[in-house]
Motif scaffolding. Sequence first.
Motif, PDB file in Angstrom:
ATOM      1  N   GLN A 167       0.816  -1.008  -0.060  1.00  0.00           N
ATOM      2  CA  GLN A 167       0.275   0.298  -0.014  1.00  0.00           C
ATOM      3  C   GLN A 167       0.995   0.911  -0.444  1.00  0.00           C
ATOM      4  N   LYS A 168       1.674   1.311   0.934  1.00  0.00           N
ATOM      5  CA  LYS A 168       3.079   2.451   0.070  1.00  0.00           C
ATOM      6  C   LYS A 168       3.461   2.514  -0.742  1.00  0.00           C
ATOM      7  N   ALA A 169       4.135   2.017  -1.298  1.00  0.00           N
ATOM      8  CA  ALA A 169       4.853   1.888  -2.626  1.00  0.00           C
ATOM      9  C   ALA A 169       3.245   2.019  -3.793  1.00  0.00           C
ATOM     10  N   TRP A 170       2.644   1.793  -3.739  1.00  0.00           N
ATOM     11  CA  TRP A 170       0.546   2.379  -4.301  1.00  0.00           C
ATOM     12  C   TRP A 170       0.743   3.667  -4.347  1.00  0.00           C
ATOM     13  N   ASP A 171       0.399   3.763  -2.936  1.00  0.00           N
ATOM     14  CA  ASP A 171       0.338   5.605  -2.592  1.00  0.00           C
ATOM     15  C   ASP A 171       1.516   6.063  -3.238  1.00  0.00           C
ATOM     16  N   ALA A 172       2.978   5.738  -3.167  1.00  0.00           N
ATOM     17  CA  ALA A 172       3.861   6.533  -3.476  1.00  0.00           C
ATOM     18  C   ALA A 172       3.415   7.077  -5.453  1.00  0.00           C
ATOM     19  N   LEU A 173       3.037   5.617  -5.586  1.00  0.00           N
ATOM     20  CA  LEU A 173       3.879   5.504  -7.139  1.00  0.00           C
ATOM     21  C   LEU A 173       1.927   6.678  -7.617  1.00  0.00           C
ATOM     22  N   CYS A 174       1.237   7.197  -6.770  1.00  0.00           N
ATOM     23  CA  CYS A 174      -0.030   7.784  -7.472  1.00  0.00           C
ATOM     24  C   CYS A 174       0.348   8.853  -7.091  1.00  0.00           C
ATOM     25  N   LYS A 175       0.933   9.031  -5.707  1.00  0.00           N
ATOM     26  CA  LYS A 175       1.160  10.725  -5.451  1.00  0.00           C
ATOM     27  C   LYS A 175       2.117  11.795  -6.375  1.00  0.00           C
ATOM     28  N   TYR A 176       3.152  10.673  -7.535  1.00  0.00           N
ATOM     29  CA  TYR A 176       4.046  11.128  -8.620  1.00  0.00           C
ATOM     30  C   TYR A 176       3.186  11.073  -9.368  1.00  0.00           C
TER      31      TYR A 176
ATOM     32  N   VAL B 131       9.421  -8.828  -3.111  1.00  0.00           N
ATOM     33  CA  VAL B 131      10.281  -7.412  -3.262  1.00  0.00           C
ATOM     34  C   VAL B 131       9.867  -7.047  -4.935  1.00  0.00           C
ATOM     35  N   TRP B 132       9.796  -8.199  -5.581  1.00  0.00           N
ATOM     36  CA  TRP B 132       9.933  -7.774  -6.910  1.00  0.00           C
ATOM     37  C   TRP B 132       8.474  -7.417  -7.701  1.00  0.00           C
ATOM     38  N   GLY B 133       7.608  -7.129  -6.552  1.00  0.00           N
ATOM     39  CA  GLY B 133       6.473  -7.114  -7.888  1.00  0.00           C
ATOM     40  C   GLY B 133       6.631  -5.235  -7.158  1.00  0.00           C
ATOM     41  N   ILE B 134       6.933  -4.858  -5.965  1.00  0.00           N
ATOM     42  CA  ILE B 134       7.098  -3.536  -5.545  1.00  0.00           C
ATOM     43  C   ILE B 134       8.032  -2.799  -6.791  1.00  0.00           C
ATOM     44  N   ILE B 135       9.401  -3.399  -6.874  1.00  0.00           N
ATOM     45  CA  ILE B 135      10.160  -3.034  -7.935  1.00  0.00           C
ATOM     46  C   ILE B 135       9.631  -2.698  -9.177  1.00  0.00           C
ATOM     47  N   GLY B 136       8.683  -3.799  -9.618  1.00  0.00           N
ATOM     48  CA  GLY B 136       7.565  -3.453 -10.679  1.00  0.00           C
ATOM     49  C   GLY B 136       6.969  -2.203 -11.133  1.00  0.00           C
ATOM     50  N   LEU B 137       6.053  -2.362  -9.894  1.00  0.00           N
ATOM     51  CA  LEU B 137       5.164  -1.065  -9.314  1.00  0.00           C
ATOM     52  C   LEU B 137       5.679   0.207  -9.827  1.00  0.00           C
ATOM     53  N   LEU B 138       6.731   0.335  -8.770  1.00  0.00           N
ATOM     54  CA  LEU B 138       7.496   1.972  -8.719  1.00  0.00           C
ATOM     55  C   LEU B 138       8.516   2.232  -9.641  1.00  0.00           C
ATOM     56  N   HIS B 139       8.687   1.067 -10.442  1.00  0.00           N
ATOM     57  CA  HIS B 139      10.151   1.906 -11.277  1.00  0.00           C
ATOM     58  C   HIS B 139       9.882   2.452 -12.594  1.00  0.00           C
ATOM     59  N   ASP B 140       8.376   3.167 -12.803  1.00  0.00           N
ATOM     60  CA  ASP B 140       8.443   4.538 -13.170  1.00  0.00           C
ATOM     61  C   ASP B 140       8.324   5.650 -12.666  1.00  0.00           C
ATOM     62  N   ILE B 141       8.469   5.708 -11.916  1.00  0.00           N
ATOM     63  CA  ILE B 141       7.473   6.536 -10.580  1.00  0.00           C
ATOM     64  C   ILE B 141       8.450   7.995 -10.835  1.00  0.00           C
ATOM     65  N   ASP B 142       9.800   7.821 -11.686  1.00  0.00           N
ATOM     66  CA  ASP B 142       9.891   9.488 -12.014  1.00  0.00           C
ATOM     67  C   ASP B 142       9.396  10.111 -13.213  1.00  0.00           C
TER      68      ASP B 142
ATOM     69  N   ILE C 191      13.685  10.865  -5.239  1.00  0.00           N
ATOM     70  CA  ILE C 191      12.179  10.210  -4.550  1.00  0.00           C
ATOM     71  C   ILE C 191      11.861   9.824  -3.982  1.00  0.00           C
ATOM     72  N   MET C 192      12.623   7.864  -3.679  1.00  0.00           N
ATOM     73  CA  MET C 192      12.337   7.448  -3.221  1.00  0.00           C
ATOM     74  C   MET C 192      13.516   6.825  -2.120  1.00  0.00           C
ATOM     75  N   LYS C 193      14.121   8.009  -2.280  1.00  0.00           N
ATOM     76  CA  LYS C 193      14.989   8.416  -0.915  1.00  0.00           C
ATOM     77  C   LYS C 193      14.288   9.054   0.131  1.00  0.00           C
ATOM     78  N   GLU C 194      13.325  10.280  -0.656  1.00  0.00           N
ATOM     79  CA  GLU C 194      12.661  10.797   0.097  1.00  0.00           C
ATOM     80  C   GLU C 194      11.754  10.231   0.574  1.00  0.00           C
ATOM     81  N   GLU C 195      10.857   9.113   0.634  1.00  0.00           N
ATOM     82  CA  GLU C 195       9.027   8.250   0.497  1.00  0.00           C
ATOM     83  C   GLU C 195      10.485   7.102   1.114  1.00  0.00           C
ATOM     84  N   GLU C 196      11.169   7.375   1.234  1.00  0.00           N
ATOM     85  CA  GLU C 196      11.839   5.985   2.568  1.00  0.00           C
ATOM     86  C   GLU C 196      12.189   4.481   1.859  1.00  0.00           C
TER      87      GLU C 196
END
Length: 187
Positions: free
Chosen positions: A8-17, A47-58, A73-78
């Motif tokens: 959920q944290k990863a999905w929220d981050a993706l949707c934020k950006y 782990v693999w899934g979240i990397i895939g989900l976030l790969h184009d976050i920027d 971005i990912m550093k800021e989002e911890e």
Amino acid sequence: MEEKIDRQKAWDALCKYNKSDALRKHGLAVEGAMRYFAKIYNEDEDVWGIIGLLHDIDYEMYPDEHCAKSQEIMKEEEFPDSYIRAVASHGYGIVNEIKPESNAEKVLYTIDELTGLIGATALMRPSKSVMDLEVKSVKKKFKTKGFAAGVDRNVILNGCNMIDMELDKVIENTILGMRTVAEDIGL
Ligand SMILES: [Fe+2]
Ligand SMILES: [Fe+2]
């Protein structure tokens, strides 16, 4: 690369950006494929899934600084450094020199653009779905350079070499992975 992240944290981050539906769906498609491959490699699906989900976050906000801004971005989002590196490495040879090393990184590099080609091929079918899409249809479009011309076939082929898997098998597994999220990605 063992640290667990709440999806959920990863999905929220993706949707934020990323406000665009297309980029969110692309993230979901790549997540589905990554989870499928993780099982083949007998590695951590989450782990693999979240990397895939976030790969184009920027990508939506910083298309000209792709795979560079994602690190900030990912550093800021911890997010852990291992996830940050994995995400950035799909820009290898394109926008940076961060070479895919882990299996997850190599597979991400291989299947990212392929999910786009598979999605575009599926949309040509009467069903507009991946559920009845066959490897040979994708292979044909792979060879048609003018089709989904933005998809760099060489990156996909380099990836196949990296993971030592035949293109047909990579296409098959990516289709099967996308089928697991077909409804979410509208295919
Ligand atoms: Fe990307
Ligand atoms: Fe992507």
